[in-house]
Design a protein around this motif. Structure first.
Motif, PDB file in Angstrom:
ATOM      1  N   ARG A  83       0.817  -1.211   0.000  1.00 44.09           N
ATOM      2  CA  ARG A  83       0.000   0.000   0.000  1.00 44.09           C
ATOM      3  C   ARG A  83       0.850   1.259   0.000  1.00 44.09           C
ATOM      4  N   SER A  84       2.094   1.146   0.447  1.00 44.34           N
ATOM      5  CA  SER A  84       2.985   2.306   0.496  1.00 44.34           C
ATOM      6  C   SER A  84       4.157   2.168  -0.464  1.00 44.34           C
ATOM      7  N   ASP A  85       4.046   1.251  -1.423  1.00 51.37           N
ATOM      8  CA  ASP A  85       5.144   0.986  -2.352  1.00 51.37           C
ATOM      9  C   ASP A  85       4.567   0.738  -3.737  1.00 51.37           C
ATOM     10  N   ASP A  86       5.425   0.842  -4.746  1.00 55.88           N
ATOM     11  CA  ASP A  86       5.003   0.529  -6.110  1.00 55.88           C
ATOM     12  C   ASP A  86       4.712  -0.965  -6.228  1.00 55.88           C
ATOM     13  N   ASP A  87       3.863  -1.320  -7.167  1.00 60.20           N
ATOM     14  CA  ASP A  87       3.589  -2.726  -7.458  1.00 60.20           C
ATOM     15  C   ASP A  87       4.818  -3.333  -8.127  1.00 60.20           C
ATOM     16  N   ARG A  88       5.432  -4.316  -7.457  1.00 65.03           N
ATOM     17  CA  ARG A  88       6.658  -4.934  -7.970  1.00 65.03           C
ATOM     18  C   ARG A  88       6.462  -6.415  -8.299  1.00 65.03           C
ATOM     19  N   VAL A  89       5.206  -6.820  -8.479  1.00 65.96           N
ATOM     20  CA  VAL A  89       4.918  -8.233  -8.733  1.00 65.96           C
ATOM     21  C   VAL A  89       5.570  -8.714 -10.024  1.00 65.96           C
ATOM     22  N   GLU A  90       5.474  -7.930 -11.078  1.00 61.73           N
ATOM     23  CA  GLU A  90       6.050  -8.370 -12.359  1.00 61.73           C
ATOM     24  C   GLU A  90       7.563  -8.531 -12.265  1.00 61.73           C
ATOM     25  N   GLN A  91       8.224  -7.683 -11.483  1.00 60.16           N
ATOM     26  CA  GLN A  91       9.666  -7.830 -11.286  1.00 60.16           C
ATOM     27  C   GLN A  91       9.980  -9.133 -10.567  1.00 60.16           C
ATOM     28  N   ALA A  92       9.176  -9.457  -9.550  1.00 64.14           N
ATOM     29  CA  ALA A  92       9.401 -10.696  -8.806  1.00 64.14           C
ATOM     30  C   ALA A  92       9.116 -11.912  -9.674  1.00 64.14           C
ATOM     31  N   ILE A  93       8.091 -11.831 -10.511  1.00 65.20           N
ATOM     32  CA  ILE A  93       7.789 -12.931 -11.431  1.00 65.20           C
ATOM     33  C   ILE A  93       8.969 -13.160 -12.380  1.00 65.20           C
ATOM     34  N   ASP A  94       9.610 -12.083 -12.820  1.00 69.05           N
ATOM     35  CA  ASP A  94      10.799 -12.215 -13.672  1.00 69.05           C
ATOM     36  C   ASP A  94      11.925 -12.924 -12.928  1.00 69.05           C
ATOM     37  N   VAL A  95      12.093 -12.623 -11.632  1.00 68.57           N
ATOM     38  CA  VAL A  95      13.118 -13.293 -10.830  1.00 68.57           C
ATOM     39  C   VAL A  95      12.852 -14.791 -10.775  1.00 68.57           C
ATOM     40  N   VAL A  96      11.592 -15.161 -10.538  1.00 67.16           N
ATOM     41  CA  VAL A  96      11.226 -16.581 -10.465  1.00 67.16           C
ATOM     42  C   VAL A  96      11.480 -17.269 -11.801  1.00 67.16           C
ATOM     43  N   SER A  97      11.000 -16.677 -12.882  1.00 68.18           N
ATOM     44  CA  SER A  97      11.119 -17.300 -14.198  1.00 68.18           C
ATOM     45  C   SER A  97      12.573 -17.438 -14.626  1.00 68.18           C
ATOM     46  N   THR A  98      13.389 -16.423 -14.348  1.00 69.13           N
ATOM     47  CA  THR A  98      14.804 -16.469 -14.717  1.00 69.13           C
ATOM     48  C   THR A  98      15.557 -17.502 -13.884  1.00 69.13           C
ATOM     49  N   THR A  99      15.282 -17.540 -12.588  1.00 62.17           N
ATOM     50  CA  THR A  99      15.980 -18.463 -11.700  1.00 62.17           C
ATOM     51  C   THR A  99      15.612 -19.902 -11.993  1.00 62.17           C
ATOM     52  N   ALA A 100      14.329 -20.151 -12.244  1.00 63.91           N
ATOM     53  CA  ALA A 100      13.874 -21.524 -12.491  1.00 63.91           C
ATOM     54  C   ALA A 100      14.237 -22.008 -13.882  1.00 63.91           C
ATOM     55  N   ALA A 101      14.358 -21.099 -14.833  1.00 62.97           N
ATOM     56  CA  ALA A 101      14.808 -21.427 -16.190  1.00 62.97           C
ATOM     57  C   ALA A 101      14.091 -22.639 -16.779  1.00 62.97           C
ATOM     58  N   GLY A 102      12.761 -22.572 -16.834  1.00 67.30           N
ATOM     59  CA  GLY A 102      11.989 -23.632 -17.468  1.00 67.30           C
ATOM     60  C   GLY A 102      11.741 -24.851 -16.615  1.00 67.30           C
ATOM     61  N   ARG A 103      12.077 -24.800 -15.322  1.00 64.98           N
ATOM     62  CA  ARG A 103      11.925 -25.975 -14.453  1.00 64.98           C
ATOM     63  C   ARG A 103      10.665 -25.909 -13.596  1.00 64.98           C
ATOM     64  N   LEU A 104       9.709 -25.074 -13.967  1.00 66.25           N
ATOM     65  CA  LEU A 104       8.471 -24.937 -13.212  1.00 66.25           C
ATOM     66  C   LEU A 104       7.398 -25.857 -13.779  1.00 66.25           C
ATOM     67  N   VAL A 105       6.560 -26.402 -12.908  1.00 63.93           N
ATOM     68  CA  VAL A 105       5.397 -27.165 -13.364  1.00 63.93           C
ATOM     69  C   VAL A 105       4.323 -26.211 -13.876  1.00 63.93           C
ATOM     70  N   LEU A 106       4.051 -25.156 -13.111  1.00 64.86           N
ATOM     71  CA  LEU A 106       3.151 -24.085 -13.529  1.00 64.86           C
ATOM     72  C   LEU A 106       3.848 -22.757 -13.282  1.00 64.86           C
ATOM     73  N   PRO A 107       3.827 -21.858 -14.244  1.00 66.38           N
ATOM     74  CA  PRO A 107       4.570 -20.605 -14.112  1.00 66.38           C
ATOM     75  C   PRO A 107       3.902 -19.642 -13.149  1.00 66.38           C
ATOM     76  N   PRO A 108       4.649 -18.615 -12.722  1.00 62.57           N
ATOM     77  CA  PRO A 108       4.080 -17.626 -11.805  1.00 62.57           C
ATOM     78  C   PRO A 108       2.898 -16.910 -12.453  1.00 62.57           C
ATOM     79  N   GLU A 109       1.877 -16.707 -11.646  1.00 66.54           N
ATOM     80  CA  GLU A 109       0.682 -16.026 -12.137  1.00 66.54           C
ATOM     81  C   GLU A 109       0.103 -15.192 -10.999  1.00 66.54           C
ATOM     82  N   ARG A 110      -0.193 -13.939 -11.311  1.00 74.44           N
ATOM     83  CA  ARG A 110      -0.806 -13.068 -10.308  1.00 74.44           C
ATOM     84  C   ARG A 110      -2.175 -13.627  -9.953  1.00 74.44           C
ATOM     85  N   THR A 111      -2.420 -13.779  -8.671  1.00 71.74           N
ATOM     86  CA  THR A 111      -3.688 -14.363  -8.237  1.00 71.74           C
ATOM     87  C   THR A 111      -4.637 -13.317  -7.675  1.00 71.74           C
ATOM     88  N   ALA A 112      -4.121 -12.295  -7.024  1.00 76.25           N
ATOM     89  CA  ALA A 112      -4.968 -11.235  -6.469  1.00 76.25           C
ATOM     90  C   ALA A 112      -4.081 -10.080  -6.051  1.00 76.25           C
TER      91      ALA A 112
END
Length: 206
Positions: free
Chosen positions: A12-41
């Motif tokens: 509430r007091s910060d910018d929305d950084r979800v997409e940046q965090a999703i990039d961290v997950v996707s880059t770190t996992a490098a295709g090893r995810l069963v289901l990719p990160p998805e914003r839920t709410a």
């Protein structure tokens, strides 16, 4: 399987950084995810994995980036697994929800819950994972510089040259950052998590 629910701290007091965090997950996992990160709410997202080592890589990367409450859920997922994380159901997601709620109230902003009926329970695994996160949070910027170079495959001698410091300075950084045990701790935690992901009475995972 391992479901992970991640919620931004102080959104509430910060910018929305979800997409940046999703990039961290996707880059770190490098295709090893069963289901990719998805914003839920709002400022929350989820993803699903089946490999304990990849789970640790991703969780440690998120914890290092700071600003996130991380809930790890260990348990079954209803099959067939859907294409969307938001459509997935099962004990792994239920326990991840409980874990992220607890994570908001602890200093590490990380919690882990194991569903009932597994070979190991929450109390067998969570303290060691959170202790490792605490140790990494205390690592200095210089320690992380060295850790990143070693993780990239450089020797300590090469790291000294790249950092423009003496081998003796690198040795001090290596000791202060406790890098000697990094790989061993990672491997040990992965084995514990694999055990926790195994139903009680099942054969030992290969």
């Amino acid at each position: 399987m391992f479901a992970v629910t991640v919620d931004q701290v102080g959104s509430r007091s910060d910018d929305d950084r979800v997409e940046q965090a999703i990039d961290v997950v996707s880059t770190t996992a490098a295709g090893r995810l069963v289901l990719p990160p998805e914003r839920t709410a709002g400022d929350e997202f989820q993803f699903l994995l089946d490999d304990a080592g990849t789970l640790l890589d991703v969780v440690f990367a998120l914890a290092r980036s700071d600003g996130w409450s991380i809930g790890i859920g260990v348990g079954d997922v209803e099959e067939p697994v859907p294409d969307s994380t938001r459509a997935a159901r099962g004990d792994a997601f239920v326990t991840a929800r409980a874990a992220v709620d607890r994570a908001k109230d602890v200093p590490e902003h990380l919690a882990l819950e194991v569903a009932p009926g597994r070979r190991l329970g929450t109390a067998d695994v969570e303290p060691l994972v959170t202790q490792t996160v605490r140790a990494r949070q205390r690592r200095s910027r210089e320690g992380w510089e060295l850790a990143d170079l070693l993780r990239a495959g450089h020797s300590r001698t090469e790291a000294a040259e790249l950092l423009g410091v003496t081998p003796q300075a690198v040795a001090k950084r290596w000791s202060a950052a406790d890098l000697r045990s990094d790989d061993a701790v990672h491997a040990a935690l992965a084995r514990l998590l694999t055990e926790a992901d195994t139903p009680a009475g099942a054969d030992t995972p290969a």
